[in-house]
Write a protein that holds these residues in place. Structure first.
Motif, short mmCIF file in Angstrom:
data_model
loop_
_atom_site.label_atom_id
_atom_site.label_comp_id
_atom_site.label_asym_id
_atom_site.label_seq_id
_atom_site.Cartn_x
_atom_site.Cartn_y
_atom_site.Cartn_z
N LEU A 90 55.11 -89.71 -19.87
CA LEU A 90 53.85 -90.00 -19.21
C LEU A 90 52.87 -90.68 -20.17
N LEU A 115 47.86 -89.87 -12.68
CA LEU A 115 48.90 -89.04 -13.30
C LEU A 115 50.06 -88.82 -12.33
N THR A 167 52.11 -92.08 -11.79
CA THR A 167 52.91 -92.39 -12.96
C THR A 167 54.12 -91.46 -13.07
#
Length: 472
Positions: A29, A314, A317
């Motif tokens: 990430l 977040l 992704t």
């Protein structure tokens, strides 16, 4: 006794593997976000963040597969549709509604609904019939007619995250941006409800009454979910209107926390009632953007928008990383690649039968100055990328339709996503330049004397929370 003595060691080993897998996800990430920053900084238009994240996930999956790691590691890295639907998808969908430029959205509402509802149904049935027919004549793997329609429903879910990000950066026409954004938001909800509706025929014969029942089920799910989301948005709006003042303004962190509870209540209530949590949380976000946000303190208006944007970023992704990793860590039906190729062709043709006839009818109903330009129509056809929702539904199809059909559908969906994200997403900058998509709408001067225009481009509209000038 020896076996008992080994249990603590096994538990400790499993604990280490679980946390190692989680650490690897966090590192991926971090890398994906950094790569996205570099792509933005150096203005690399041929590869966008979504495509780069997808390729990063594929690379990680390939390394893990090549290293022949244990199943205990891979099970924590695999794409899990339950985690997706209950943890990752809600913030993405809510943020789409909450950050919606409501004025532009409702100015283009007729076109958005036409593309999202009528267009998605056209696409579903055409793609389903096309892949079924190709399978029947032996061109590709043969799915049953019902399974083909279910594939058509899930693959009709567009996810133009890449396109919208590039459109916003390049400042394309705000009406085109609103059409693409609004269609994708509603289209996802329609595709999910269509998928669930068609699944009802998996265990029941197709009759006239069952078809009427399916139509009624679709309408009930959609309207019921919409009402649930709207109810919670109205409740929280009334709450903040009554509680407004010094109490909440002096405790903005509590105010922002209360805002975050309402959409999840809408999602949980809809799912508990066997409705669609996605539709509920979407309309909760749309109504809250219009009515709740103005009743918040200035700090909370800014903070909530940032918080939801962070959560959505977040989640998006993570989803693209998961999709890339799943290519090597989950069993795929690689022998059915011809089916994927047929699926890509079907998506392109289905998108054309969706966009061109629907926009033609929309333009016939609009005044001359407010019709969708042909350049925008071509752009709408091209930007129909597939993404996370299509893949999550495809992963669910393994359980819903059985492993044989499900794996064929998932493999084809993964390849279609890879193709559309990398090719269409990479070609968006050239598309904007070729079709001159930055040009303002013909009617942009009609409201110029009102003093509230945004010069007709997406970047200007998205710099504010209240929305800018839109088209019809």
């Amino acid at each position: 006794m020896a076996g008992v003595a080994d249990d603590p060691d096994e538990e400790e080993h499993a604990h280490v593997l679980k946390n190692s897998a989680f650490l690897l996800q966090l590192v991926c990430l971090f890398c994906a976000l950094c790569i996205g920053l570099l792509i933005k900084h150096y203005k690399i238009y041929w590869l966008h963040e979504a495509g780069a994240t997808l390729l990063l996930g594929i690379l990680v999956g390939l390394v893990i597969w090549g290293a022949n790691t244990t199943d205990k590691v891979t099970e924590w890295l695999d794409f899990n549709e339950e985690v997706f639907f209950f943890l990752l998808l809600p913030p993405i969908i809510f943020e789409s509604g909450f950050s919606l430029q409501t004025r532009d959205f409702f100015n283009n509402f007729g076109g958005i609904c036409g593309l999202a509802f009528v267009g998605t149904m056209i696409s579903t049935f055409f793609i389903g019939f096309f892949v079924w027919l190709c399978g029947l004549v032996g061109i590709c793997y043969h799915l049953s007619f019902l399974h083909s329609l279910i594939f058509g429903a899930l693959i009709s879910a567009t996810d133009p995250v890449t396109v919208l990000a590039i459109f916003q950066e390049l400042g394309v026409n705000i009406d085109l941006y609103s059409l693409v954004f609004g269609e994708s938001v509603l289209n996802d909800a329609v595709a999910i409800v269509m998928y669930r509706t068609l699944l009802n025929f998996n265990d029941a014969p197709v009759t006239f009454l069952s078809l009427l029942s399916a139509c009624a089920f679709f309408v009930l799910i959609f309207i019921g979910s919409m009402l649930v989301g709207t109810f919670y948005a109205v409740v929280v709006t009334v709450f903040f209107k009554l509680m407004g003042g010094g109490l909440l303004e002096s405790h903005t962190h509590i105010e922002a926390s209360l805002v975050m509870i309402a959409p999840y209540c809408a999602y949980a209530t809809a799912e508990a009632l066997s409705l669609s949590g996605i539709v509920a949380i979407l309309f909760c976000g749309i109504v809250m953007a219009q009515y709740t946000r103005p009743n918040l303190s200035v700090d909370s208006q800014r903070n909530t928008q940032v918080i939801f944007k962070v959560l959505a970023t977040l989640a998006e992704t993570f989803v693209f990383i998961y999709m890339g990793v799943a290519m090597f860590l989950e069993p795929q039906a690689w022998t059915t690649i011809p089916f994927a190729v047929v699926g890509i062709v079907a998506c392109m043709l289905g998108r054309a039968l969706n966009v061109f006839p629907v926009t033609h009818q929309i333009n016939k109903l609009r005044k001359v100055g407010r019709r969708i330009p042909k350049e925008h129509i071509w752009a709408l056809w091209v930007v129909g990328l597939r993404g996370a929702i299509a893949f999550a539904l495809a992963s669910s199809s393994i359980k819903d339709l059985g492993p044989e059909s499900g794996r064929v559908i998932r493999t084809a969906t993964l390849m279609i996503i890879l193709f559309t994200v990398l090719t269409v997403g990479g070609g968006c900058h050239a598309l904007v330049e070729k079709l001159d998509l930055r040009a303002p709408s013909q009617w942009i001067d009609m409201d110029a004397d009102g003093g509230n225009g945004n010069n007709g481009n997406a970047s200007a509209a998205n710099d504010t929370s209240g929305g800018g000038r839109g088209g019809s």
